[in-house]
Motif scaffolding. Sequence first.
Motif, mmCIF file in Angstrom:
data_model
loop_
_atom_site.group_PDB
_atom_site.id
_atom_site.type_symbol
_atom_site.label_atom_id
_atom_site.label_comp_id
_atom_site.label_asym_id
_atom_site.label_seq_id
_atom_site.Cartn_x
_atom_site.Cartn_y
_atom_site.Cartn_z
ATOM 1 N N TYR A 49 0.856 -1.207 0.000
ATOM 2 C CA TYR A 49 0.000 0.000 0.000
ATOM 3 C C TYR A 49 0.887 1.250 0.000
ATOM 4 O O TYR A 49 0.714 2.161 -0.792
ATOM 5 C CB TYR A 49 -0.867 0.051 1.260
ATOM 6 C CG TYR A 49 -1.962 -0.980 1.395
ATOM 7 C CD1 TYR A 49 -2.913 -1.184 0.403
ATOM 8 C CD2 TYR A 49 -2.088 -1.725 2.575
ATOM 9 C CE1 TYR A 49 -3.939 -2.107 0.574
ATOM 10 C CE2 TYR A 49 -3.108 -2.643 2.750
ATOM 11 C CZ TYR A 49 -4.034 -2.838 1.741
ATOM 12 O OH TYR A 49 -5.049 -3.746 1.923
ATOM 13 N N THR A 106 -1.569 5.834 6.133
ATOM 14 C CA THR A 106 -2.196 4.922 5.183
ATOM 15 C C THR A 106 -3.504 4.318 5.714
ATOM 16 O O THR A 106 -4.493 4.241 4.992
ATOM 17 C CB THR A 106 -1.205 3.783 4.833
ATOM 18 O OG1 THR A 106 0.003 4.375 4.353
ATOM 19 C CG2 THR A 106 -1.771 2.838 3.795
ATOM 20 N N LEU A 107 -3.486 3.868 6.963
ATOM 21 C CA LEU A 107 -4.633 3.142 7.512
ATOM 22 C C LEU A 107 -5.552 4.044 8.339
ATOM 23 O O LEU A 107 -5.073 4.920 9.071
ATOM 24 C CB LEU A 107 -4.159 1.995 8.408
ATOM 25 C CG LEU A 107 -3.209 0.961 7.801
ATOM 26 C CD1 LEU A 107 -2.794 -0.061 8.863
ATOM 27 C CD2 LEU A 107 -3.866 0.242 6.620
ATOM 28 N N SER A 108 -6.840 3.769 8.295
ATOM 29 C CA SER A 108 -7.793 4.483 9.153
ATOM 30 C C SER A 108 -7.460 4.262 10.621
ATOM 31 O O SER A 108 -7.613 5.157 11.451
ATOM 32 C CB SER A 108 -9.217 3.999 8.879
ATOM 33 O OG SER A 108 -9.620 4.356 7.579
ATOM 34 N N SER A 129 -5.888 7.183 1.555
ATOM 35 C CA SER A 129 -6.387 5.799 1.500
ATOM 36 C C SER A 129 -7.232 5.448 2.723
ATOM 37 O O SER A 129 -7.557 4.288 2.925
ATOM 38 C CB SER A 129 -5.196 4.844 1.404
ATOM 39 O OG SER A 129 -4.324 5.036 2.510
ATOM 40 N N THR A 130 -7.554 6.429 3.538
ATOM 41 C CA THR A 130 -8.313 6.180 4.767
ATOM 42 C C THR A 130 -9.802 6.227 4.442
ATOM 43 O O THR A 130 -10.331 7.280 4.095
ATOM 44 C CB THR A 130 -7.957 7.235 5.820
ATOM 45 O OG1 THR A 130 -7.921 8.510 5.178
ATOM 46 C CG2 THR A 130 -6.610 6.963 6.439
ATOM 47 N N THR A 131 -10.470 5.082 4.552
ATOM 48 C CA THR A 131 -11.828 4.981 4.007
ATOM 49 C C THR A 131 -12.907 4.676 5.041
ATOM 50 O O THR A 131 -14.074 4.537 4.698
ATOM 51 C CB THR A 131 -11.869 3.877 2.921
ATOM 52 O OG1 THR A 131 -11.532 2.633 3.535
ATOM 53 C CG2 THR A 131 -10.900 4.171 1.796
ATOM 54 N N ALA A 132 -12.523 4.544 6.298
ATOM 55 C CA ALA A 132 -13.518 4.236 7.343
ATOM 56 C C ALA A 132 -14.462 5.417 7.552
ATOM 57 O O ALA A 132 -14.148 6.558 7.195
ATOM 58 C CB ALA A 132 -12.810 3.888 8.651
ATOM 59 N N GLU A 149 -15.680 3.793 2.331
ATOM 60 C CA GLU A 149 -16.384 2.499 2.223
ATOM 61 C C GLU A 149 -17.893 2.697 2.083
ATOM 62 O O GLU A 149 -18.574 1.905 1.439
ATOM 63 C CB GLU A 149 -16.139 1.653 3.477
ATOM 64 C CG GLU A 149 -14.728 1.176 3.661
ATOM 65 C CD GLU A 149 -14.181 0.435 2.475
ATOM 66 O OE1 GLU A 149 -14.942 -0.149 1.683
ATOM 67 O OE2 GLU A 149 -12.963 0.452 2.319
ATOM 68 N N PHE A 179 -10.593 0.241 9.947
ATOM 69 C CA PHE A 179 -11.124 0.137 8.582
ATOM 70 C C PHE A 179 -11.931 -1.146 8.376
ATOM 71 O O PHE A 179 -13.030 -1.128 7.820
ATOM 72 C CB PHE A 179 -9.971 0.236 7.565
ATOM 73 C CG PHE A 179 -10.210 -0.539 6.304
ATOM 74 C CD1 PHE A 179 -11.053 -0.049 5.318
ATOM 75 C CD2 PHE A 179 -9.603 -1.771 6.114
ATOM 76 C CE1 PHE A 179 -11.294 -0.780 4.167
ATOM 77 C CE2 PHE A 179 -9.836 -2.503 4.960
ATOM 78 C CZ PHE A 179 -10.684 -2.010 3.985
ATOM 79 N N LEU A 231 -7.791 -6.296 4.976
ATOM 80 C CA LEU A 231 -6.657 -5.725 4.258
ATOM 81 C C LEU A 231 -6.133 -6.814 3.312
ATOM 82 O O LEU A 231 -6.493 -7.984 3.454
ATOM 83 C CB LEU A 231 -5.582 -5.265 5.246
ATOM 84 C CG LEU A 231 -6.029 -4.073 6.118
ATOM 85 C CD1 LEU A 231 -5.097 -3.874 7.307
ATOM 86 C CD2 LEU A 231 -6.103 -2.782 5.303
ATOM 87 N N ASN A 255 -12.093 -1.466 0.179
ATOM 88 C CA ASN A 255 -10.863 -0.861 -0.333
ATOM 89 C C ASN A 255 -9.604 -1.692 -0.109
ATOM 90 O O ASN A 255 -8.693 -1.655 -0.925
ATOM 91 C CB ASN A 255 -10.649 0.491 0.345
ATOM 92 C CG ASN A 255 -11.285 1.622 -0.421
ATOM 93 O OD1 ASN A 255 -10.693 2.160 -1.348
ATOM 94 N ND2 ASN A 255 -12.496 1.971 -0.060
ATOM 95 N N GLY A 256 -9.560 -2.424 0.993
ATOM 96 C CA GLY A 256 -8.361 -3.185 1.320
ATOM 97 C C GLY A 256 -8.014 -4.224 0.263
ATOM 98 O O GLY A 256 -6.862 -4.592 0.070
ATOM 99 N N PHE A 306 -4.130 2.992 -4.997
ATOM 100 C CA PHE A 306 -3.436 3.719 -3.938
ATOM 101 C C PHE A 306 -2.435 4.716 -4.522
ATOM 102 O O PHE A 306 -2.272 5.814 -4.009
ATOM 103 C CB PHE A 306 -2.786 2.720 -2.969
ATOM 104 C CG PHE A 306 -3.831 1.870 -2.306
ATOM 105 C CD1 PHE A 306 -4.561 2.360 -1.248
ATOM 106 C CD2 PHE A 306 -4.146 0.609 -2.806
ATOM 107 C CE1 PHE A 306 -5.572 1.609 -0.665
ATOM 108 C CE2 PHE A 306 -5.144 -0.159 -2.226
ATOM 109 C CZ PHE A 306 -5.861 0.351 -1.156
HETATM 110 C C1 1QQ Z 1 -8.209 2.138 5.528
HETATM 111 C C2 1QQ Z 1 -8.113 1.527 4.186
HETATM 112 C C3 1QQ Z 1 -7.003 0.602 3.887
HETATM 113 C C4 1QQ Z 1 -7.428 -0.398 2.860
HETATM 114 C C5 1QQ Z 1 -5.852 1.414 3.399
HETATM 115 C C6 1QQ Z 1 -4.698 0.653 2.884
HETATM 116 O O1 1QQ Z 1 -8.927 1.829 3.350
HETATM 117 O O2 1QQ Z 1 -7.491 1.760 6.460
HETATM 118 O O3 1QQ Z 1 -9.042 3.025 5.652
#
Ligand code: 1QQ
Length: 375
Positions: A49, A106-108, A129-132, A149, A179, A231, A255-256, A306
């Motif tokens: 990622y 990178t991560l939520s 890339s934070t989608t939560a 998401e 996430f 992930l 997304n993961g 990403f």
């Molecule tokens: C988040 C994601 C992950 C898939 C990022 C790599 O979307 O942690 O929000």
Amino acid sequence: QFTALSSLLVLSACGGNQAAGDEEGKSSGGAVKADIGVISYISGPGAAYGEAITNGLKLAQEEINGKGEVEINLVIEDSAGKQDQALTAAQKLMNSENVTGIIGPTLSTEMNVVGPEADLNGVPIMGTSTTAEGIPQIGDYVFRNSLPEALAIPAAIDKAIEKYDAKKVAILYGNDDVFTKSGFDTMKKAAEEKGLEILTTETFQKGQSDYNAQLTKIKGLKPDLILASALYNEGAVIMDQARKMGIDVPFVGGNGFNSPEVINIAGDAANGLIVATPWYGEKEDDKVKEFVSKYEKEYGKKPDQFAAQAYDALYIMAEALTNAGEADRDALRDALAEIKGFNGILGEFSFDEEGDVVMDPTVLVIEGGAFKEFN
Ligand code: 1QQ
């Protein structure tokens, strides 16, 4: 184990140094000069990622600095996908007065601890890339340009229902990550709203390697679809073990799963994975084609979602810095909040009042070992 210090890389495409300008925050040519901190997952099990993200950023940096309006220096820190390491990296970046804004983490899960600190310190921060659920709502200084998401998963489920006439689903999710938990909430809500029967809900943890118990139960219940919030590392192993057990129904992921690593790890077992993404590299669009060919030339592989999101994110930062007219944290925050109708490789982009994203996803499916548009 990386230490924060050994993972500090300072990259400047122009080789400019801070003292070169005739005025603080400006180069001698009048361009706004700024350090942008980057917190990225570049070592450990999810390093692909961060590799894609930093590749996308560096490509954008080269182009942006070449244009002369803004000069961005990227200060890249590795978080290894860990909350504490992400926080240490953030503190270091925030303590440097030359850092005007931060891209990442990178991560939520990481943003959940870093975002409130950045907000408190008045440092604008943007996840790519934070989608939560709830990331931009952390505070006024917290943004993201990644498709949440809440928009991606329902689109993927709709397509799967339409294609497979699905009625019964099993859900499998990681219950120790912000996430993957948020993805599960969205899957459950979407399944309920769409009248799907949820046969079972199974959980797993990061780094788990054996999913036999969960998959055996799921197999016995004969779902039409499996909704999996994971992930790539765990997600790919889950698909591999499922196929080996003779579970051949489609998977819907969040997304993961949108990483080519899923195919690299799971091979043919990844076929039948459905995901929604803001990025589709085969699009008939000049900007997209140019980005894809430059990226391939530079890194020897195709860019993934990403990389694309990170590339657009640095352009959004650059536009905000230009509009701010100075390398100032508050001015950058205000300018970011004002971004509307930005035209990037992900299409047209705006932040809503909460710093969240307004975008339309494309649904993809893995077939014959590659992501294809799911029509
Ligand atoms: C988040 C994601 C992950 C898939 C990022 C790599 O979307 O942690 O929000």
